[in-house]
Design an enzyme around this catalytic site. Structure first.
Site, short mmCIF file in Angstrom:
data_model
loop_
_atom_site.label_atom_id
_atom_site.label_comp_id
_atom_site.label_asym_id
_atom_site.label_seq_id
_atom_site.Cartn_x
_atom_site.Cartn_y
_atom_site.Cartn_z
N GLY A 1 0.83 -1.21 0.00
CA GLY A 1 0.00 0.00 0.00
C GLY A 1 0.85 1.25 0.00
O GLY A 1 2.06 1.17 -0.25
N ASN A 2 0.23 2.37 0.26
CA ASN A 2 0.99 3.62 0.36
C ASN A 2 0.31 4.55 1.35
O ASN A 2 -0.70 4.20 1.95
CB ASN A 2 1.15 4.27 -1.02
CG ASN A 2 -0.19 4.58 -1.65
OD1 ASN A 2 -0.94 5.39 -1.15
ND2 ASN A 2 -0.49 3.90 -2.76
N ARG A 3 0.90 5.72 1.53
CA ARG A 3 0.47 6.59 2.63
C ARG A 3 -0.67 7.55 2.27
O ARG A 3 -0.98 8.44 3.04
CB ARG A 3 1.67 7.44 3.09
CG ARG A 3 2.78 6.65 3.69
CD ARG A 3 3.89 7.57 4.17
NE ARG A 3 5.07 6.81 4.52
CZ ARG A 3 5.23 6.17 5.66
NH1 ARG A 3 4.29 6.21 6.57
NH2 ARG A 3 6.34 5.49 5.90
N SER A 4 -1.28 7.40 1.13
CA SER A 4 -2.34 8.34 0.74
C SER A 4 -3.52 8.28 1.72
O SER A 4 -3.99 7.20 2.07
CB SER A 4 -2.82 8.00 -0.67
OG SER A 4 -3.92 8.82 -0.98
N ALA B 1 -3.50 7.54 -5.35
CA ALA B 1 -2.11 7.08 -5.46
C ALA B 1 -2.18 5.61 -5.86
O ALA B 1 -2.32 4.72 -5.01
CB ALA B 1 -1.40 7.26 -4.13
#
Ligand code: CTP
Length: 493
Positions: A265-268, A338
């Protein structure tokens, strides 16, 4: 702000004051602002406390503005019972602070930001209660707290019943403010009071209060010339310029599964995409919000489609754009999500257990924006044929989260074949994942890049929608031109 404080009601200090509006017009402060007023470029904090004379603060605000000042209003709780914060917000174009514990939309403590940035604080009218609180440094209301937190000069204009103003306690408090704190006191005048009596307690004439502010500021340098360090302005209200438009917005990060419980995943947070969806809804658009993983609350007025992986988001976007035979069609796609660039090639059916080292093989995901551009334009990035174009073509907007430099942004815009690319440096303070603000540069297919200042995500959203609305209007103007006329224009005779 010190801990354990709570807003207190200064209603006990509601002081009588009344009478007409005598003497408040025709002074130097009443002239129209021509950009060269005596407070041009200055930020003035106007503190209003709970006196009947609070209504005069509205006119004082206008006079300060006519001298060129940017005015932000702070009010005690009881002042809000005499004059509506909405009036002051609409006139000042700043949020009105009345809660000492409130945060600004960008997470800053409002009165501290104002205390740091203001060139002067003027408290008008100041009640006996407020004078007592201030003289003793009790920061229970936002006006006292701002004065305590600020190095700016303070001007105080008391207004109350004559007996109250003459009381030794009030006299002592006023003397303390003047002599120990160095505050400028604009003495109240003799006149008829709200109590029906005559005495010294009427708020001083408004031009004399403006003069005192001008004198207090003197020729000190402007404390906060950078608008980003001042309390943010309330965004100007936009008309319903997107009524009848269908806008697809993606938000949040995607989750690329590794096994049934793990993902890449990512930090969005989804805040930027949600801000765009909300702004578009407020401007009358029908919005489809396609969300991956997002912590931001989602607007109930949007059609929300959950699509966690890049593949699911691709399907959802193509469907929302009417590319799958739905015929619904959309006017714009804003890809604020993102989207993962890579996904695990193999997804385990059962949870992977800890053993030795684990190597994941990753494959690139489909670039959704590039594909949409190809499908809707009927051309690939190199200009080759890619099927019939979608009519009318939607406006395509991408976001690029970069770290350190935006140098790659123009090429990204070109390679994806989109209309606008909003690039930001997520490594910069106040501009990136989870923040309330963003500092972006907008690149256009057919124009110069525009660097915007640090703005709330909502303001970024509205400015971006201004650009999208203008493009859609332009698109429709062109399409309304009869084909024969267009051919004539394009064919030299
Ligand atoms: N995007 C997309 N599909 C993907 C990856 C990204 O549609 N598979 C969109 C994003 O939503 C964003 C834009 O493309 O609007 C730019 O994303 P970004 O990750 O910055 O660009 P990339 O093209 O992936 O380039 P790079 O990863 O090299 O920075």
């Amino acid at each position: 702000m010190s801990g354990g404080m709570r807003p207190t009601d200064d209603a006990a200090g509601v002081d009588g004051e009344g009478g007409g509006d005598r003497g408040e017009r025709g002074g130097r402060g009443d002239r129209d602002h021509d950009g060269a007023g005596r407070l041009a470029g200055r930020l003035v904090a106007l503190g209003i406390t709970g006196s009947i004379a609070a209504y005069k603060a509205v006119e004082l605000l206008r006079l300060l503005q006519s001298e060129g000042a940017d005015v932000a209003v702070i009010m005690t709780q009881s002042a809000t019972r005499f004059v509506a914060p909405l009036t002051l917000e609409a006139l000042s174009r700043h949020a009105v602070e009345s809660d000492v514990l409130a945060l600004m939309p960008d997470g800053r403590i409002g009165h501290i930001a104002l205390a740091d940035a203001a060139d002067a604080i003027v408290v008008a009218p100041a009640t006996a209660h407020w004078l007592g609180m201030m003289a003793n440094g009790i920061a229970g209301d936002v006006v006292t707290a701002t004065c305590l937190a600020s190095a700016a000069p303070v001007v105080v204009a008391p207004a109350m019943d004559g007996e109250m103003y003459g009381h030794p306690a009030t006299r002592a408090n006023v003397a303390r403010l003047r002599d120990a704190f160095g505050y400028a006191i604009v003495d109240p005048e003799l006149g008829s009071l709200a109590s029906g009596q005559t005495g010294v307690g009427r708020l001083a004439s408004l031009p004399s209060i403006v003069d005192a502010v001008v004198a207090a500021v003197g020729d000190r340098p402007v404390r906060s010339p950078d608008p980003a360090t001042r309390p943010s302005p309330v965004p100007a209200a936009r008309e319903a310029d997107l009524a009848g438009r269908r806008i697809v917005v993606t938000a949040g990060g995607t989750a690329e599964p590794i096994d049934p419980v793990r993902f890449i995943g990512n930090r969005s947070s989804g805040k930027m995409g949600v801000a765009i969806a909300e702004a578009a809804l407020d401007r009358g658009a029908a919005v489809t919000l396609i969300v991956g993983l997002a912590s931001a609350p989602l607007p109930s007025r949007a059609t929300v489609v959950h699509a966690e992986s890049a593949a699911a988001m691709r399907t959802a976007v193509l469907e929302a754009l009417g590319g799958h035979g739905t015929g619904a069609g959309s006017d714009a796609l804003v890809m604020a999500a993102a989207v993962a660039d890579f996904r695990p090639v193999l997804v385990a059916d059962t949870k992977l257990s800890r053993g030795g080292p684990l190597t994941l093989e990753l494959a690139p995901t489909t670039d959704i924006l590039a594909e949409v551009a190809r499908v809707t334009r009927g051309r690939d990035a190199a200009g080759g044929e890619a099927g019939p174009p979608l009519e009318p073509p939607p406006v395509l907007v991408g976001f690029a989260a970069e770290t350190g430099s935006l140098a790659r942004a123009p090429e990204k815009l070109r390679a994806k074949g989109i209309d606008l690319l909003v690039a930001n440096d997520v490594a910069e303070a106040g501009s990136g994942f989870g923040t309330e603000t963003n500092r972006v540069t907008v690149y256009a297919r057919d124009g110069e890049p525009e660097a915007w200042p640090l703005l709330s995500k909502r303001e970024v959203a509205d400015r971006l929608l201004d650009r999208i609305a203008a493009r859609l209007d332009e698109r429709d103007r062109t399409r309304e031109t009869p084909p024969s006329t267009r051919i004539r224009q394009e064919t030299p005779s």
